[in-house]
Write an enzyme that holds these catalytic residues in place. Structure first.
Site, mmCIF file in Angstrom:
data_model
loop_
_atom_site.group_PDB
_atom_site.id
_atom_site.type_symbol
_atom_site.label_atom_id
_atom_site.label_comp_id
_atom_site.label_asym_id
_atom_site.label_seq_id
_atom_site.Cartn_x
_atom_site.Cartn_y
_atom_site.Cartn_z
ATOM 1 N N GLY A 1 0.827 -1.197 0.000
ATOM 2 C CA GLY A 1 0.000 0.000 0.000
ATOM 3 C C GLY A 1 0.853 1.234 0.000
ATOM 4 N N GLY B 1 3.890 1.201 2.395
ATOM 5 C CA GLY B 1 5.031 0.322 2.148
ATOM 6 C C GLY B 1 4.553 -1.084 1.887
ATOM 7 N N ASP C 1 -6.122 7.520 11.316
ATOM 8 C CA ASP C 1 -6.504 6.761 10.116
ATOM 9 C C ASP C 1 -7.384 5.588 10.520
ATOM 10 O OD1 ASP C 1 -6.683 6.303 7.465
ATOM 11 O OD2 ASP C 1 -4.672 5.450 7.220
#
Ligand code: NAG
Ligand code: NAG
Ligand code: NAG
Ligand code: NAG
Ligand code: NAG
Ligand code: NAG
Ligand code: NAG
Ligand code: NAG
Ligand code: NAG
Ligand code: NAG
Ligand code: NAG
Length: 753
Positions: A432, A435, A548
């Site tokens: 993603g 990494g 997130d």
């Protein structure tokens, strides 16, 4: 060392061949074809007919070499062309022997001629060999002459033989007394002989009444006084004639390869030496055979030649040569007359061996040095990366808090390389923007997940370290545990526990999996996630904002227990600061609209994102879908919209509709709605949400939640709490019962300044 020995023998062989090339090689009887074709006659009686000579036009190289074999005679005789010149021998080195008639002149006692023979011979392209032949005259009252053509010029020569008595004659001496001889010029192609007498033998008749003259091979005649009389019985004597191919030089002939006569490999061409025109061919030194035939020249096996038996121990034949070899442990030239084979290794051998050994040792040392340097360079690199990645700082901080941090390990690069099979592509389990995530296997079958981030910004190193430290201290059953890290690589590697059952995102949106996600489980996952976020937000001195929160960052283990992951974007907010301005970060669809507008990061941003996850759990719908009308693309908007329209039950997920207690579902819906409030201040804090959901979950488990009589009361209670939560806002004092941070950590976050 075997290789060296072979080299040495080769060297010796070359020396021997050079030395032996001077010694003459005597020809052995031919055991190879000499005629052009199998059908060509290669002999006539005892005379062999080697190519270029042949008895037919096809068998001979040209008309010059055409010969006739008269088999009617006994024994059969070979003649040049169709003449009466008898050939007794043909040699491949350019000579042939013919029989030549002897000239004679005999007288009667009364002085008249009794007989006279004046033979002549003519060769068109061949020449009479001027060194091998002698013109000889015999008689005691005689002078003889030889004359003829040298190509298109004339020659004439002769001598006088005289004697008075028989005693004047000398055995073996041909110096004028009864016998004289002279040489002939070169390039002679025709020979005419004449004889004359001064006194018609009137004074010597009683012992000599004939004169004789002949041009013959010198070796074929030695004068003897008896020859005065016995020559009468001899008709012919051999004469040597030179032959050659064509009438040009080698260079001229080579210009026309089809007619060039030196056909054999290992053969060469040479000009006919100063007696006429043309060229000849010869096999190379060490080869023998017919150079005029293809493959006519064959290697001479010198070792089988008894006259060349010069090797002491062993003779080895080579193409075009040979050498004498000595057994192992001996050296020398191996020749009988030479050094022979001497015991012990030669100086050259010792020298070669010594030098070779030295070179090998040097090479080994160089190799070792190279490897050692490489190893050191790698260690240095690892150390450099370790420092660059903040290794010292980390180690220091970890050692300072030794008591609390129990399980975080600093892994070596080697260990992780081994665990992931050198970061094999087959071990990748996720990719993603952050990494790559590899699956790894430590000794004792411990499965881990290794996150290899994108290249890290040097300025953010300290921040990275802080995050690692925070994460290493979060010890919560619903957070993916950070087991350790590795700083020896250019990009720091983070090692997590491996969660094997995928993400919540997959479980919600994959139809097959979604069927097994019951209302109870959904509620449990929501409560667990809320719990974790509340815990993060409420640590003593700093709170951690995840930034997130989304279904893809919530992993599930085999018991479908939630594990919050990916703290890559998380920020620490000191407790004296309630908000923080940062660069925007998050995932579209989950992003707090207020944060989007103001860039002010607060804990309430996580609350909004969690609200979206809650709605996702309730509806099973994608957070962003371009299939929906524009204002309903975002799930949050859609949710709020249908709430307003009172059509909520149209979008709820099947399991939720079927299994969920309507009131409970409504409670959760209300929690979600409050989380999605546009103004951050009006959203509840995470702690309240967590308590609410936990309460619901317990209610779900305990039968009283479903029995009728308490329902009303509980519903009111919850409603009150909920509205209270919405109105109260931030309240850090409520403890949910997690260990809080012990250390105060200073935060150098650029965005915050
Ligand atoms: C030899 O000669 C015979 C008859 O002339 C012919 O049939 C045969 O083919 C010849 N052989 C070769 C090898 O030329
Ligand atoms: C060939 O030579 C051998 C001996 O050298 C002799 O015995 C034989 O008779 C000869 N044959 C002919 C046909 O001249
Ligand atoms: C020459 O002399 C020999 C004997 O010395 C004799 O036999 C012979 O017949 C003589 N020749 C002639 C032509 O008279
Ligand atoms: C010489 O002698 C021979 C034989 O003895 C004879 O035939 C011949 O006629 C003689 N010649 C003269 C000129 O006498
Ligand atoms: C020698 O013989 C020749 C030929 O037969 C003759 O012409 C000549 O006269 C003779 N000479 C002497 C001196 O007899
Ligand atoms: C040699 O003798 C032959 C035959 O007698 C003759 O035809 C030829 O012309 C002579 N050659 C020379 C160069 O006189
Ligand atoms: C010359 O005489 C010797 C002795 O008799 C003899 O062996 C030899 O064959 C003779 N030469 C010729 C060419 O006849
Ligand atoms: C070589 O031979 C050719 C043909 O046989 C002839 O024309 C030429 O003149 C000869 N050359 C010499 C130098 O004899
Ligand atoms: C043959 O003779 C020509 C001219 O005389 C010379 O140039 C050439 O080198 C010679 N070739 C050989 C192989 O001797
Ligand atoms: C003449 O014959 C001798 C001996 O056979 C040989 O060595 C020499 O090369 C020959 N001469 C020529 C010009 O071929
Ligand atoms: C010489 O002849 C042999 C066969 O007899 C062959 O194997 C070799 O290659 C030849 N050498 C050259 C230089 O042509």
């Amino acid at each position: 060392m075997g290789f060296l020995q072979i080299q040495f023998i080769n060297l010796l062989a070359i020396l021997v061949i050079i030395a032996s090339s001077k010694s003459s090689l005597s020809a052995t009887p031919p055991n190879f074809p000499i005629a052009l074709k199998p059908n060509c006659t290669d002999h006539c009686g005892n005379t062999s007919i080697p190519y270029p000579f042949g008895t037919t036009e096809d068998c001979s190289q040209s008309d010059d070499f055409f010969v006739t074999c008269n088999k009617k005679l006994h024994p059969p005789k070979l003649f040049l062309w169709d003449s009466n010149i008898e050939i007794i021998d043909i040699k491949l080195d350019g000579q042939l022997r013919v029989l030549q008639f002897i000239a004679s002149d005999c007288y009667h006692r009364n002085g008249t001629r009794a007989s006279y023979k004046e033979p002549w011979i003519w060769f068109s392209t061949f020449t009479v060999n001027n060194t091998a032949n002698k013109f000889t005259v015999i008689g005691c009252d005689t002078y003889g002459s030889i004359y003829g053509q040298r190509f298109d010029r004339y020659y004439m020569t002769g001598c006088t033989a005289y004697c008075y008595e028989k005693d004047d004659l000398i055995e073996g001496s041909c110096t004028g007394s009864g016998c004289c001889w002279t040489s002939i010029p070169k390039e002679v192609s025709t020979v005419n002989l004449t004889l004359s007498s001064y006194y018609n033998f009137s004074y010597v008749w009683d012992f000599n009444n004939c004169s004789y003259a002949f041009l013959a091979e010198e070796s074929a005649f030695t004068f003897s006084p008896e020859n005065m009389t016995n020559l009468r019985n001899v008709e012919e004597l051999p004469m040597v004639v030179d032959w050659a191919i064509g009438n040009g030089t080698c260079e001229e002939a080579q210009m026309n390869p089809s007619s060039y006569a030196c056909k054999s490999r290992n053969s060469s061409c040479y000009n006919k030496t100063d007696n006429g025109h043309g060229y000849r061919c010869s096999c190379w030194e060490g080869y023998q055979g017919n150079p005029y035939l293809i493959d006519g020249c064959q290697d001479v096996d010198e070792c089988k030649d008894p006259s060349l038996n010069i090797c002491e121990k062993r003779c080895v034949n080579t193409p075009g040569g040979f050498y004498c070899a000595c057994p192992k442990g001996y050296h020398g030239d191996g020749r009988k007359g030479g050094q022979g084979c001497i015991h012990g290794e030669s100086l050259t051998f010792k020298l070669t061996a010594g030098i070779s050994l030295g070179v090998i040792v040097l090479l080994l040392i160089a190799c070792w040095l190279h490897l050692e340097l490489k190893r050191r360079r790698q260690t240095k690199m690892r150390q450099m990366f370790f420092l660059q990645n903040g290794g010292m700082l980390l180690r220091e901080k970890i050692s300072r808090r030794e008591g609390s941090s129990d399980t975080t390990t600093i892994f070596s690069e080697f260990e992780l390389h081994k665990a992931t099979n050198n970061f094999d592509n087959n071990m990748i389990i996720g990719k993603g923007g952050f990494g790559i995530v590899y699956k790894g296997c430590l000794p004792h079958n411990r499965i881990i997940a290794i996150k290899k981030s994108k290249e890290i910004d040097l300025d953010q190193i300290e921040q990275f370290i802080n995050e690692v430290i925070i994460l290493s201290q979060i010890n919560h059953r619903n957070v993916v545990k950070l087991l350790g890290f590795c700083l020896e690589t250019q990009v720091p590697l983070l090692v997590y526990e491996f969660i094997n059952n995928g993400t919540l995102f997959e479980h919600i949106h994959n139809e097959a999996k979604a069927r097994f996600l019951s209302w109870e489980t959904r509620l449990k996952i929501a409560a667990e996630t809320a719990n974790v976020l509340a815990y993060l937000h409420s640590t003593a001195s700093t709170s951690i904002i995840h930034r997130d929160v989304k279904s893809a960052n919530i992993l599930l283990d085999h018991t479908l227990t939630a594990k919050v992951s990916d703290f890559g974007a998380s920020r620490l907010v000191p407790s004296d600061q309630t908000q923080l301005s940062t660069l925007m970060h998050g995932t579209l669809g989950y992003l707090d609209p207020e944060y989007m507008q103001t860039n002010q990061l607060t804990e309430k941003s996580d609350v909004y994102s969690f609200g979206v996850v809650l709605v996702e759990l309730l509806t099973g719908k994608k957070v962003l879908s371009f299939d929906r009308p524009e204002e309903e693309r975002g799930l949050a908007n859609l949710f709020l919209f249908v709430m307003k329209e009172d059509r909520l039950f149209e979008i709820l997920e099947e399991n939720v509709m079927r299994e969920g207690n309507k009131k409970e579902v409504m409670k959760v819906v209300m929690v979600a709605k409050s989380c999605l409030h546009l103004k951050g201040d009006e959203r509840p804090c995470m702690k309240e949400v967590a308590m609410e959901l936990e309460g619901l979950m317990l209610g779900e488990k305990h039968p009283w939640g479903q029995t009728g009589h308490n329902e009303e009361v509980k519903g009111l209670l919850l409603e009150g709490e909920l509205s209270g939560a919405i109105n109260v806002g931030d309240d850090n004092s409520t403890s949910i019962g997690f260990d809080s941070e012990k250390d105060h950590i200073m935060l150098p976050i650029r965005g915050g300044r």
